[in-house]
Write a protein that holds these residues in place. Structure first.
Motif, PDB file in Angstrom:
ATOM      1  N   GLN A   1     -53.336  26.918 -55.568  1.00  0.00           N
ATOM      2  CA  GLN A   1     -52.875  25.753 -56.310  1.00  0.00           C
ATOM      3  C   GLN A   1     -51.941  24.907 -55.464  1.00  0.00           C
ATOM      4  O   GLN A   1     -51.069  25.442 -54.775  1.00  0.00           O
ATOM      5  CB  GLN A   1     -52.133  26.195 -57.569  1.00  0.00           C
ATOM      6  N   VAL A   2     -52.117  23.594 -55.547  1.00  0.00           N
ATOM      7  CA  VAL A   2     -51.266  22.664 -54.822  1.00  0.00           C
ATOM      8  C   VAL A   2     -49.859  22.719 -55.402  1.00  0.00           C
ATOM      9  O   VAL A   2     -49.678  22.760 -56.612  1.00  0.00           O
ATOM     10  CB  VAL A   2     -51.825  21.222 -54.908  1.00  0.00           C
ATOM     11  N   ALA A   3     -48.879  22.733 -54.492  1.00  0.00           N
ATOM     12  CA  ALA A   3     -47.469  22.700 -54.871  1.00  0.00           C
ATOM     13  C   ALA A   3     -46.779  21.763 -53.890  1.00  0.00           C
ATOM     14  O   ALA A   3     -46.356  22.177 -52.812  1.00  0.00           O
ATOM     15  CB  ALA A   3     -46.860  24.092 -54.821  1.00  0.00           C
ATOM     16  N   GLY A   4     -46.719  20.474 -54.220  1.00  0.00           N
ATOM     17  CA  GLY A   4     -46.161  19.482 -53.303  1.00  0.00           C
ATOM     18  C   GLY A   4     -47.128  19.232 -52.161  1.00  0.00           C
ATOM     19  O   GLY A   4     -48.295  18.947 -52.363  1.00  0.00           O
ATOM     20  N   ALA A   5     -46.633  19.377 -50.921  1.00  0.00           N
ATOM     21  CA  ALA A   5     -47.472  19.173 -49.731  1.00  0.00           C
ATOM     22  C   ALA A   5     -48.125  20.481 -49.274  1.00  0.00           C
ATOM     23  O   ALA A   5     -48.761  20.514 -48.233  1.00  0.00           O
ATOM     24  CB  ALA A   5     -46.631  18.596 -48.600  1.00  0.00           C
ATOM     25  N   ASN A   6     -47.957  21.534 -50.055  1.00  0.00           N
ATOM     26  CA  ASN A   6     -48.479  22.852 -49.691  1.00  0.00           C
ATOM     27  C   ASN A   6     -49.382  23.385 -50.795  1.00  0.00           C
ATOM     28  O   ASN A   6     -49.512  22.772 -51.848  1.00  0.00           O
ATOM     29  CB  ASN A   6     -47.325  23.842 -49.487  1.00  0.00           C
ATOM     30  N   ALA A   7     -49.960  24.536 -50.547  1.00  0.00           N
ATOM     31  CA  ALA A   7     -50.731  25.242 -51.571  1.00  0.00           C
ATOM     32  C   ALA A   7     -50.272  26.690 -51.599  1.00  0.00           C
ATOM     33  O   ALA A   7     -50.065  27.303 -50.548  1.00  0.00           O
ATOM     34  CB  ALA A   7     -52.219  25.175 -51.280  1.00  0.00           C
ATOM     35  N   VAL A   8     -50.080  27.212 -52.784  1.00  0.00           N
ATOM     36  CA  VAL A   8     -49.733  28.615 -52.957  1.00  0.00           C
ATOM     37  C   VAL A   8     -51.032  29.366 -53.208  1.00  0.00           C
ATOM     38  O   VAL A   8     -51.798  29.015 -54.108  1.00  0.00           O
ATOM     39  CB  VAL A   8     -48.753  28.815 -54.135  1.00  0.00           C
ATOM     40  N   VAL A   9     -51.289  30.372 -52.379  1.00  0.00           N
ATOM     41  CA  VAL A   9     -52.523  31.154 -52.473  1.00  0.00           C
ATOM     42  C   VAL A   9     -52.162  32.548 -52.968  1.00  0.00           C
ATOM     43  O   VAL A   9     -51.265  33.199 -52.427  1.00  0.00           O
ATOM     44  CB  VAL A   9     -53.230  31.243 -51.102  1.00  0.00           C
ATOM     45  N   ARG A  10     -52.874  32.994 -53.992  1.00  0.00           N
ATOM     46  CA  ARG A  10     -52.688  34.341 -54.542  1.00  0.00           C
ATOM     47  C   ARG A  10     -54.030  35.064 -54.485  1.00  0.00           C
ATOM     48  O   ARG A  10     -55.043  34.510 -54.913  1.00  0.00           O
ATOM     49  CB  ARG A  10     -52.190  34.262 -55.980  1.00  0.00           C
ATOM     50  N   VAL A  11     -54.004  36.288 -53.964  1.00  0.00           N
ATOM     51  CA  VAL A  11     -55.241  37.045 -53.792  1.00  0.00           C
ATOM     52  C   VAL A  11     -55.055  38.447 -54.353  1.00  0.00           C
ATOM     53  O   VAL A  11     -54.081  39.127 -54.022  1.00  0.00           O
ATOM     54  CB  VAL A  11     -55.624  37.155 -52.289  1.00  0.00           C
ATOM     55  N   LEU A  12     -55.994  38.883 -55.182  1.00  0.00           N
ATOM     56  CA  LEU A  12     -56.024  40.250 -55.675  1.00  0.00           C
ATOM     57  C   LEU A  12     -57.282  40.895 -55.109  1.00  0.00           C
ATOM     58  O   LEU A  12     -58.391  40.434 -55.358  1.00  0.00           O
ATOM     59  CB  LEU A  12     -56.045  40.286 -57.201  1.00  0.00           C
ATOM     60  N   MET A  13     -57.102  41.938 -54.304  1.00  0.00           N
ATOM     61  CA  MET A  13     -58.211  42.609 -53.637  1.00  0.00           C
ATOM     62  C   MET A  13     -58.491  43.947 -54.323  1.00  0.00           C
ATOM     63  O   MET A  13     -57.563  44.699 -54.593  1.00  0.00           O
ATOM     64  CB  MET A  13     -57.869  42.871 -52.170  1.00  0.00           C
ATOM     65  N   ALA A  14     -59.744  44.235 -54.584  1.00  0.00           N
ATOM     66  CA  ALA A  14     -60.122  45.517 -55.186  1.00  0.00           C
ATOM     67  C   ALA A  14     -60.481  46.485 -54.058  1.00  0.00           C
ATOM     68  O   ALA A  14     -61.477  46.301 -53.362  1.00  0.00           O
ATOM     69  CB  ALA A  14     -61.301  45.334 -56.123  1.00  0.00           C
ATOM     70  N   HIS A  15     -59.633  47.495 -53.853  1.00  0.00           N
ATOM     71  CA  HIS A  15     -59.871  48.498 -52.804  1.00  0.00           C
ATOM     72  C   HIS A  15     -59.053  49.740 -53.129  1.00  0.00           C
ATOM     73  O   HIS A  15     -57.901  49.640 -53.528  1.00  0.00           O
ATOM     74  CB  HIS A  15     -59.476  47.947 -51.437  1.00  0.00           C
ATOM     75  N   GLU A  16     -59.632  50.920 -52.921  1.00  0.00           N
ATOM     76  CA  GLU A  16     -58.969  52.177 -53.267  1.00  0.00           C
ATOM     77  C   GLU A  16     -57.761  52.504 -52.387  1.00  0.00           C
ATOM     78  O   GLU A  16     -56.841  53.180 -52.830  1.00  0.00           O
ATOM     79  CB  GLU A  16     -59.964  53.340 -53.215  1.00  0.00           C
ATOM     80  N   MET A  17     -57.777  52.107 -51.129  1.00  0.00           N
ATOM     81  CA  MET A  17     -56.629  52.259 -50.225  1.00  0.00           C
ATOM     82  C   MET A  17     -56.096  53.697 -50.158  1.00  0.00           C
ATOM     83  O   MET A  17     -54.998  53.997 -50.593  1.00  0.00           O
ATOM     84  CB  MET A  17     -55.507  51.300 -50.615  1.00  0.00           C
ATOM     85  N   GLU A  18     -56.854  54.587 -49.599  1.00  0.00           N
ATOM     86  CA  GLU A  18     -56.441  55.982 -49.441  1.00  0.00           C
ATOM     87  C   GLU A  18     -55.603  56.131 -48.172  1.00  0.00           C
ATOM     88  O   GLU A  18     -56.009  55.715 -47.093  1.00  0.00           O
ATOM     89  CB  GLU A  18     -57.672  56.893 -49.377  1.00  0.00           C
ATOM     90  N   SER A  19     -54.441  56.783 -48.280  1.00  0.00           N
ATOM     91  CA  SER A  19     -53.494  56.872 -47.166  1.00  0.00           C
ATOM     92  C   SER A  19     -53.876  57.913 -46.107  1.00  0.00           C
ATOM     93  O   SER A  19     -53.416  57.843 -44.976  1.00  0.00           O
ATOM     94  CB  SER A  19     -52.093  57.206 -47.685  1.00  0.00           C
ATOM     95  N   GLY A  20     -54.656  58.915 -46.491  1.00  0.00           N
ATOM     96  CA  GLY A  20     -54.996  59.975 -45.548  1.00  0.00           C
ATOM     97  C   GLY A  20     -53.982  61.109 -45.571  1.00  0.00           C
ATOM     98  O   GLY A  20     -54.041  62.022 -44.751  1.00  0.00           O
ATOM     99  N   GLN A  21     -53.049  61.072 -46.506  1.00  0.00           N
ATOM    100  CA  GLN A  21     -52.006  62.090 -46.578  1.00  0.00           C
ATOM    101  C   GLN A  21     -52.094  62.942 -47.847  1.00  0.00           C
ATOM    102  O   GLN A  21     -51.265  63.812 -48.061  1.00  0.00           O
ATOM    103  CB  GLN A  21     -50.634  61.433 -46.495  1.00  0.00           C
TER     104      GLN A  21
END
Length: 99
Positions: free
Chosen positions: A6-26
């Motif tokens: 979304q535009v916010a002034g002269a910039n854009a704020v980007v929000r991302v939600l990623m679907a991933h299990e993200m296993e640490s290996g520990q």
């Protein structure tokens, strides 16, 4: 991935939600064997095809990570692309339009 830009002034704020299990290996499974690491390693963001952000992640990032950043000079109608690659070689790329 869910991408919102979304535009916010002269910039854009980007929000991302990623679907991933993200296993640490520990962690261990129910049989006591170590669960191998499996997490997103590289993240790249583009604005109209030009790279505006890169990140290298490790095993400490949470499951289904949320990422937020600001892009200078983005305007409504511009294309934001997000791509990632994980430790198994899987990758994903998605795109959204700045509103």
């Amino acid at each position: 991935m869910r991408i919102r830009a979304q535009v916010a002034g002269a910039n854009a704020v980007v929000r991302v939600l990623m679907a991933h299990e993200m296993e640490s290996g520990q962690r261990k499974d129910s049989a006591g064997k170590m669960i191998p690491a499996w997490h997103i390693q590289d993240v790249t963001a583009t604005l109209n095809g030009k790279t505006v952000m890169t990140a290298e992640w490790g095993p400490a990032v949470s499951k289904n990570p949320f990422l937020q950043f600001t892009v200078k000079g983005a305007k409504a109608g511009d294309k934001i692309g997000i791509s990632w690659k994980d430790t198994k070689g899987d990758s994903r790329t998605d795109e959204a339009t700045v509103s």
